[in-house]
Write an enzyme that holds these catalytic residues in place. Structure first.
Site, PDB file in Angstrom:
ATOM      1  N   SER A 111       0.835  -1.198   0.000  1.00  0.00           N
ATOM      2  CA  SER A 111       0.000   0.000   0.000  1.00  0.00           C
ATOM      3  C   SER A 111       0.864   1.240   0.000  1.00  0.00           C
ATOM      4  O   SER A 111       2.067   1.181   0.218  1.00  0.00           O
ATOM      5  CB  SER A 111      -0.907   0.010   1.225  1.00  0.00           C
ATOM      6  OG  SER A 111      -0.114   0.282   2.359  1.00  0.00           O
ATOM      7  N   LYS A 112       0.203   2.351  -0.232  1.00  0.00           N
ATOM      8  CA  LYS A 112       0.908   3.617  -0.329  1.00  0.00           C
ATOM      9  C   LYS A 112       1.726   3.891   0.923  1.00  0.00           C
ATOM     10  O   LYS A 112       2.814   4.443   0.872  1.00  0.00           O
ATOM     11  CB  LYS A 112      -0.147   4.713  -0.526  1.00  0.00           C
ATOM     12  CG  LYS A 112       0.420   6.020  -0.978  1.00  0.00           C
ATOM     13  CD  LYS A 112      -0.699   6.934  -1.371  1.00  0.00           C
ATOM     14  CE  LYS A 112      -0.183   8.310  -1.674  1.00  0.00           C
ATOM     15  NZ  LYS A 112      -1.246   9.211  -2.066  1.00  0.00           N
ATOM     16  N   ARG A 113       1.196   3.468   2.066  1.00  0.00           N
ATOM     17  CA  ARG A 113       1.895   3.725   3.326  1.00  0.00           C
ATOM     18  C   ARG A 113       3.226   2.995   3.411  1.00  0.00           C
ATOM     19  O   ARG A 113       4.084   3.364   4.170  1.00  0.00           O
ATOM     20  CB  ARG A 113       0.995   3.329   4.501  1.00  0.00           C
ATOM     21  CG  ARG A 113       0.253   4.528   5.067  1.00  0.00           C
ATOM     22  CD  ARG A 113      -0.806   4.080   6.021  1.00  0.00           C
ATOM     23  NE  ARG A 113      -1.946   3.537   5.274  1.00  0.00           N
ATOM     24  CZ  ARG A 113      -2.656   2.492   5.666  1.00  0.00           C
ATOM     25  NH1 ARG A 113      -2.352   1.857   6.757  1.00  0.00           N
ATOM     26  NH2 ARG A 113      -3.673   2.078   4.941  1.00  0.00           N
TER      27      ARG A 113
END
Ligand code: GLU
Length: 494
Positions: free
Chosen positions: A263-265
């Site tokens: 994910s982006k995180r």
């Protein structure tokens, strides 16, 4: 179905971020079409007006075209940088197809497969709360289905807000075959009466995707596995319209090293992060092609052109594919090594320019090219080219103890550097290349390589770890090499 022309599509929503998983899905859709001499269509799904992000469409298409994935049909960016469309089955922006969705929603209303729902947000929230309390899945309770035609008309005429919902039967088994996940069967009682037209008159994804895939004659829907749970709704819509559905090809998630969905995180997983840090399109395409697909012949390196020929959707697997940065680095290094020095210099130039502006040092193009030649085998990404190159531009001041090889005395150290000086001076400018330097210095060192080459290398680079003295001397040139040896001798003399 069998003899239909293969047509796939990539259908991004321009909502901001181009994830590496998006690029991989687009690649598979593209390859599936190309491997069967079919068409790859790019459609823009922009019906969720609230989530649109300015400029993100250009970014998505830009990332695809950087990777070499260009649509045969649909939305593309022209040479002048403007967004255009091509093809017979457009428009390819969903926002330009609103009438079509309205017409199709009307068909569903007429056949009883859809109905008006006037329930307020408060009622829906209350309903959901109660269902949660009772451990039931949150679903609409079909309250508005019992409204008579008359009642509906009155409410609509009175200007009450409404949405249109699918009328999902309660007693059906919905079955479909996914080419990756196999046969899927779902009880219709578990499927919510999905909103298909929102109160602003825009369709939801579910209606628009089905209508568009049908009218654009898509033969295979390739998309991420997160859409698998929505597919039974789509299958029902195909049935409501009496259309035969395309083949479904859901591809597994890309996982991080912790085996969780990337994910982006989790950091650098935007395609532009890779572009900006100097990954080559050849490497990224090759690498992501193997994230969920197995060529079954053990081959690891493929160009896009090769993939277009040999891709076979039967090699897609449902196990989530772990994104292995080390492997990507190895892959990138492989493609870097394949570039010739001129090509590589072009790729390195933006990074050199930034470095040179910061350091404000003199340089020549020929020095940059030599650095590229030397560092080519060491770097994994193009941005690494400037990681440790100060010594090519400015004379180092080596520490005396670093110059010393093992137990050498100062006297031996001096003799060693004087020997190097003699050898280097004796090589003519015209023959001052890596090969000659290597040979002459090796000959002079005889069986005492460390004694000769270590002090020389440290006087040229000022470092314990650096390219060989032959490479550095060649890059900086004879005069500068001799100057550096001289400075090292002064350091020894104290
Ligand atoms: N617009 C959807 C997305 O961005 C497309 C899903 C699909 O391919 O059906 O993910």
């Amino acid at each position: 179905m069998k003899n239909k022309r293969t047509r796939t599509r990539f259908a991004p929503s321009p909502t901001g971020f181009v994830h590496i998983g998006n690029l991989r899905t687009a690649l598979y859709a593209y390859l599936l079409a190309k491997s069967k001499n079919g068409d790859f269509v790019l459609r823009v799904e922009n019906t969720d007006q609230k989530r649109l992000v300015e400029g993100s469409l250009e970014k998505i298409i830009g990332a695809l075209s950087w990777a070499g994935i260009n649509p045969d049909e649909g939305v593309y960016i022209d040479k002048d940088g403007s967004v255009k469309e091509k093809g017979e089955l457009g428009p390819y922006f969903q926002s330009k197809r609103l009438d079509l969705y309205q017409n199709h929603a009307k068909k569903l209303l007429d056949s009883g497969h859809a109905y008006h729902c006037f329930c307020s947000t408060e009622r829906l929230q209350e309903l959901r709360k109660n269902q949660q309390k009772n451990g039931q899945p949150p679903m609409y309770d079909k309250k508005c289905l019992s409204l008579s035609k008359q009642e509906v008309k009155q409410k609509v005429d009175a200007g009450e807000k409404y949405v249109l919902r699918m009328n999902v039967p309660t007693d059906k088994i919905i079955k479909f075959e996914d080419q990756v996940y196999g046969e899927i069967s779902v009880k219709s009682s578990t499927i919510d009466d999905q909103v298909i037209i929102k109160s602003d008159g825009f369709p939801t994804y579910h209606l628009a995707v089905v209508v568009d895939d049908h009218h654009m004659k898509i033969s295979h829907i390739v998309r991420g596995e997160e859409w698998l749970p929505s597919t039974p709704k789509h299958v029902l819509l195909y049935e409501f319209f009496s259309w035969s559905p395309p083949a479904f090809v859901h591809v597994p998630n890309v996982l991080g090293e912790n085996k969780k969905k990337l994910s982006k995180r989790q950091g650098d997983i935007g395609v532009y992060d890779f572009i900006e840090s100097g990954y080559l399109p050849e490497a990224l395409v090759n690498f992501i092609s193997l994230l969920g697909w197995n060529p079954k012949n053990g081959q690891e390196h493929f160009t896009l052109k090769e993939l277009e020929k040999i891709f076979d959707e039967k090699g897609l697997h449902k196990a989530g594919a772990v994104f292995d940065y080390k492997k990507l680095g190895w892959m990138n290094a492989h493609y870097i090594k394949q570039k010739n020095d001129d090509e590589l210099l072009q790729l390195c130039l933006p990074f050199f320019e930034k470095y040179l502006a910061k350091k404000n040092v003199d340089h020549t193009e020929s020095l940059l090219k030599k650095i590229v030649n030397i560092e080519k085998d060491r770097i994994k990404t193009i941005n690494e080219i400037t990681q440790n190159i100060d010594f090519y531009f400015t004379s180092p001041i080596p520490e005396k103890e670093m110059l010393r090889w093992k137990e050498m005395t100062d006297q031996e150290l001096k003799r060693s550097l004087l020997k190097s000086e003699e050898v280097i001076s004796s090589i003519e400018e015209k023959q001052f290349d890596i090969e000659n330097l290597h040979q002459q210095l090796f000959d002079a060192a005889k069986d005492k390589k460390g004694e000769l080459l270590w002090p020389l290398r440290v006087s040229l680079s000022g470092q314990k770890n650096s390219p060989s003295p032959f490479e550095i001397a060649w890059a900086i040139g004879k005069d500068e090499a001799l100057k550096r040896i001289d400075s090292a001798l002064k350091i020894i003399n104290g």
